[in-house]
Scaffold this motif. Structure first.
Motif, short mmCIF file in Angstrom:
data_model
loop_
_atom_site.label_atom_id
_atom_site.label_comp_id
_atom_site.label_asym_id
_atom_site.label_seq_id
_atom_site.Cartn_x
_atom_site.Cartn_y
_atom_site.Cartn_z
N PRO B 364 -69.17 28.04 35.48
CA PRO B 364 -68.55 27.12 34.50
C PRO B 364 -67.74 27.86 33.43
O PRO B 364 -66.68 27.40 33.01
N LEU B 365 -68.24 29.04 33.03
CA LEU B 365 -67.52 29.81 32.01
C LEU B 365 -66.14 30.20 32.53
O LEU B 365 -65.13 30.15 31.81
N ALA B 366 -66.09 30.58 33.83
CA ALA B 366 -64.82 30.94 34.43
C ALA B 366 -63.85 29.76 34.42
O ALA B 366 -62.66 29.91 34.13
N VAL B 367 -64.39 28.56 34.71
CA VAL B 367 -63.54 27.37 34.69
C VAL B 367 -63.02 27.13 33.28
O VAL B 367 -61.84 26.81 33.07
N LEU B 368 -63.93 27.31 32.29
CA LEU B 368 -63.53 27.09 30.90
C LEU B 368 -62.38 28.02 30.51
O LEU B 368 -61.53 27.67 29.69
N PHE B 369 -62.37 29.22 31.05
CA PHE B 369 -61.27 30.14 30.74
C PHE B 369 -60.02 29.76 31.53
O PHE B 369 -58.90 29.75 31.00
N LEU B 370 -60.22 29.43 32.80
CA LEU B 370 -59.08 29.27 33.71
C LEU B 370 -58.16 28.12 33.28
O LEU B 370 -56.93 28.26 33.30
N VAL B 371 -58.76 27.00 32.89
CA VAL B 371 -57.92 25.83 32.58
C VAL B 371 -56.95 26.10 31.43
O VAL B 371 -55.73 25.97 31.61
N PRO B 372 -57.43 26.54 30.25
CA PRO B 372 -56.44 26.81 29.19
C PRO B 372 -55.53 28.00 29.51
O PRO B 372 -54.37 28.00 29.09
N ALA B 373 -56.04 28.98 30.29
CA ALA B 373 -55.20 30.14 30.61
C ALA B 373 -54.00 29.71 31.46
O ALA B 373 -52.86 30.10 31.18
N LEU B 374 -54.26 28.89 32.47
CA LEU B 374 -53.16 28.43 33.31
C LEU B 374 -52.24 27.50 32.53
O LEU B 374 -51.03 27.49 32.73
N SER B 375 -52.85 26.73 31.64
CA SER B 375 -52.04 25.83 30.82
C SER B 375 -51.12 26.63 29.91
O SER B 375 -49.94 26.29 29.74
N LEU B 376 -51.65 27.72 29.35
CA LEU B 376 -50.84 28.57 28.48
C LEU B 376 -49.68 29.18 29.24
O LEU B 376 -48.55 29.26 28.75
N ALA B 377 -49.95 29.60 30.49
CA ALA B 377 -48.90 30.20 31.30
C ALA B 377 -47.89 29.16 31.77
O ALA B 377 -46.79 29.53 32.20
N GLY B 378 -48.26 27.89 31.72
CA GLY B 378 -47.30 26.84 32.06
C GLY B 378 -47.28 26.45 33.53
O GLY B 378 -46.24 26.10 34.07
N LEU B 379 -48.47 26.50 34.15
CA LEU B 379 -48.52 26.07 35.55
C LEU B 379 -48.81 24.57 35.62
O LEU B 379 -49.60 24.06 34.84
N PRO B 380 -48.17 23.87 36.57
CA PRO B 380 -48.55 22.48 36.76
C PRO B 380 -49.94 22.42 37.36
O PRO B 380 -50.32 23.35 38.07
N PRO B 381 -50.73 21.40 37.15
CA PRO B 381 -50.39 20.15 36.46
C PRO B 381 -50.80 20.15 34.99
O PRO B 381 -51.01 19.09 34.43
N PHE B 382 -50.96 21.33 34.36
CA PHE B 382 -51.51 21.34 33.01
C PHE B 382 -50.45 21.05 31.96
O PHE B 382 -49.24 21.05 32.26
N SER B 383 -50.93 20.84 30.73
CA SER B 383 -50.03 20.40 29.66
C SER B 383 -48.93 21.42 29.39
O SER B 383 -47.81 21.06 29.03
N GLY B 384 -49.25 22.71 29.59
CA GLY B 384 -48.26 23.75 29.31
C GLY B 384 -47.03 23.61 30.18
O GLY B 384 -45.90 23.87 29.73
N PHE B 385 -47.22 23.19 31.41
CA PHE B 385 -46.09 22.99 32.31
C PHE B 385 -45.16 21.92 31.75
O PHE B 385 -43.93 22.11 31.67
N LEU B 386 -45.76 20.80 31.34
CA LEU B 386 -44.94 19.70 30.83
C LEU B 386 -44.19 20.12 29.57
O LEU B 386 -43.00 19.82 29.41
N ALA B 387 -44.90 20.85 28.69
CA ALA B 387 -44.27 21.26 27.43
C ALA B 387 -43.10 22.19 27.70
O ALA B 387 -42.00 22.04 27.14
N LYS B 388 -43.32 23.17 28.60
CA LYS B 388 -42.25 24.12 28.87
C LYS B 388 -41.12 23.47 29.65
O LYS B 388 -39.94 23.80 29.46
N PHE B 389 -41.48 22.55 30.54
CA PHE B 389 -40.45 21.83 31.29
C PHE B 389 -39.53 21.08 30.32
O PHE B 389 -38.30 21.13 30.45
#
Lengths: 156, 493
Positions: B364-389
């Motif tokens: 679970p700790l890995a998941v907790l890191f992975l979600v915001p990390a991918l979002s920060l990098a801007g991968l879909p489907p996370f919020s970072g992708f939409l913001a950067k798009f």
């Protein structure tokens, strides 16, 4: 406390202290319509405590106030902010001041303003800050108990 | 409605006063929660009103007429910022309590935290430059205390840099405010656009640059960012989470006001250069470091570049995307620092070399890191992708191809550095060997893990409600792009 204790300064402090505080309170209350107010009043009171610090050291300053200096800051801030917020309950704007002019027998009309409480709050806050500064920065290493580290007092 | 507007500022201050008087930690915690929740509730009230009504809420302090009073102004942007900041402050407070760090037990943590909250609230609500300065002082004083509360050598050393730099920043800001007043005779942000436009070009540019430097230091843009990666890593992770999430964003918020309201469209080339350099230099710094907290601190700088880019492009779409980016960025960044706190508690270190195989140790700790990390990098489907798009789209529409390419490049390197953390700390065999008493941070510190999860759910929610949220942001941008709306609302003409 710096150097040897001076009897003259001690006596001067004893006489002047109430006088300075009286002037400070006068300045605080005249501040509504004239130069002055809680901030200036607080600073003048602070000057009285600085005089006391010079004559008797931080320990004597600490002993002449009942509460902990930071508590005074808290109370002052609370009184000021509570005065600022209270008009919201009667539908006025934040910080809005209400004025009553009751007719007191023998004295005549007295103008009472709710923002006076704001000034009192500022006054307490400023005094609290100055006392904190004196006690924290001016503490004599010989009077280490002021800082609350439990080490024993050493006679000079 | 107007009465609600003062509460995000007044309630935390009231709470701060009470926490100074009552030193018992359970009482302090209760007071902090009540006052922050009250402030959050008031902000949500204002936000809901603005989402429905599309106007600007104005509160004149003391009930004085518009020309002489201090005004609090809540438009769509400030209401949104208040709600996000308020929510983050409440959640991180819960995290800090769960963390049981030494600083939260200090009697001065809660007063400082509440004063910080009041300062942030005032910064978002100020309708004039001078009160903005006062708000900055308020939140800076509190941040000095929070940053150095533990009093370790490292904290005192980096705290000194932080204090000196911020005193310089305050001085620049105060000078700018004074000069603006000298040149125009007002500091009200509603009256300034008209009066500033009458000034000679040279005077305008000078004032503009002074304000940009002041807010640029606060927002940590290139070349004024050097203090941030130095100061932030020394504080406990709960404090860093709030600083990373909110303090630099206050700077960005002020830059938005300066660029849309006071000097519309005058600094765009300069800002685009700053944006590109901030993104790239920040991300290169992140790639080069081997300690999680420092990597994340450099990412703050890099991410700031994206928001400056949106401001620099300056079209309505770009501003909407910038506001959306702010909404996405605050919880993502804060949650990464909270995860960092969890990792530190789990392993005792956050240096990449010291830790390994966390994914096997705690899925679970890995998941907790992975979600915001991918979002920060801007991968879909996370919020970072939409913001950067949104930002990239706005950039292409405005013909600013170079800066968009820089932004995409920075995204790529963000992914690289996130992969670096992932590979070093989460992948592979568990290392070091599970030490006594440190196993299972998620189970032993339910408050820390649940609050972190809550922030991360928030970041996912940003992606889920992206449609309506972006509509709201577009409304905010529409209010920003026309200073006349602001003027009419504040001056009541």
């Amino acid at each position: 406390m710096i150097g040897r204790r001076s009897t003259i300064l001690d006596q001067v402090d004893r006489m002047l202290f109430p006088l300075i505080v009286a002037v400070a309170i006068y300045v605080t209350f005249r501040g509504h319509n004239a130069p002055g107010g809680g901030f200036a009043g607080g600073l003048i009171t602070g000057a009285a405590f600085v005089l006391r610090f010079l004559s008797g050291g931080a320990l004597r300053v600490r002993r002449s106030v009942v509460t902990h200096p930071t508590t005074l800051i808290g109370i002052g801030l609370f009184v000021a902010v509570a005065t600022a917020v209270s008009p919201l309950f009667v539908g006025d704007a934040l910080l809005e001041s209400t004025i009553w002019i009751p007719d007191v027998p023998l004295v005549g009309e007295v103008k009472l303003v709710s923002s006076t409480f704001f000034d009192i709050g500022v006054y307490l806050l400023v005094v609290g800050v100055i006392l904190t500064v004196i006690v924290a920065l001016g503490a004599d290493p010989l009077h280490a108990e002021l800082m609350g580290d439990g080490s024993e007092e050493v006679e000079p | 409605m107007n009465a609600l507007l003062g509460l995000p500022l007044a309630l935390p201050l009231l709470g701060a006063a009470l926490t100074i008087v009552f030193r018992s930690s359970s009482v302090q915690r209760a007071i902090s929660f009540v006052s922050l929740l009250g402030a959050l509730g008031a902000s949500i009230g204002v936000l809901v009103h603005l989402a429905i009504e599309d106007d600007i809420v104005v509160s004149r302090l003391g009930g004085w007429p518009a020309a002489v009073s201090i005004t609090l102004v809540g438009d769509r942007l400030s209401a949104l910022m208040l709600v996000i900041a308020g929510a983050l402050l409440v959640i991180v407070l819960a995290f800090a309590i769960g963390q049981r760090a030494a600083d939260e037990r200090s009697p001065f943590y809660h007063p400082a935290y509440l004063v910080l909250a009041a300062g942030i609230g005032q910064a978002f609500l100020s309708g004039d430059l001078f009160n903005l300065f006062v708000a900055f002082e308020l939140l800076l004083m509190a941040s000095y205390v929070l940053l150095t509360l533990e009093g370790t050598d490292a904290q005192v050393r980096s705290g000194t840099t932080y204090v000196v730099l911020n005193v310089v920043e305050s001085m620049v800001l105060l000078t700018a405010v004074g000069l603006v007043f000298a040149a125009t005779g007002t500091v009200s942000m509603a009256e300034l656009p008209e009066r500033l436009a009458e000034l000679p070009d040279g005077v305008q540019t000078g004032l503009h640059l002074l304000l940009l430097v002041a807010f640029g230091i606060k927002a940590a843009v290139f070349p004024l960012f050097f203090w941030l990666p130095d100061a932030y890593p020394t504080a406990p992770s709960s404090v860093t989470a709030v600083f990373a999430g909110l303090l630099t964003k206050v700077g960005i918020y002020c830059m938005i006001r300066v660029e849309t309201l006071l000097f519309p469209g005058q600094g765009s080339t300069l800002l685009l250069w700053i944006a590109g350099l901030t993104m790239l230099i920040g991300v290169f710094g992140a790639v080069s470091h081997v300690e999680m907290k420092r990597i994340l601190s450099f990412h703050i700088v890099s991410q700031i570049g994206y928001m400056v880019m949106g401001i620099g492009i300056g079209t309505e779409l770009a501003l909407a995307a910038t506001v959306f980016y702010l909404v996405h960025h605050i919880p993502v960044k804060a949650s990464l620092f909270l995860v960092q706190g969890l990792v530190e508690r789990e392993t005792g270190s956050t240096a990449l070399d010291d830790v390994g195989g966390l994914a096997r140790r705690s899925g679970p700790l890995a998941v907790l890191f992975l979600v915001p990390a991918l979002s920060l990098a801007g991968l879909p489907p996370f919020s970072g992708f939409l913001a950067k798009f949104g930002l990239a789209r706005a950039g292409f529409d405005a013909g600013q191809h170079v800066v968009v390419v820089a932004a995409l490049l920075a995204s790529l390197f963000t992914l690289v550095s996130m992969t670096k953390i992932w590979m070093a700390m989460f992948w592979g065999d568990p290392y070091p060997d599970v030490a006594e008493g440190r196993v299972g941070v998620l189970r032993h510190h339910p408050l820390m893990s649940s609050t972190t999860a809550l922030v991360i759910v928030g970041t996912v929610a940003v992606a889920l409600v992206a449609g309506p949220l972006f509509d709201y942001c577009t409304g905010a941008a529409a209010q920003l792009i026309d200073p006349g709306i602001y003027r009419a609302a504040v001056l009541g003409s």
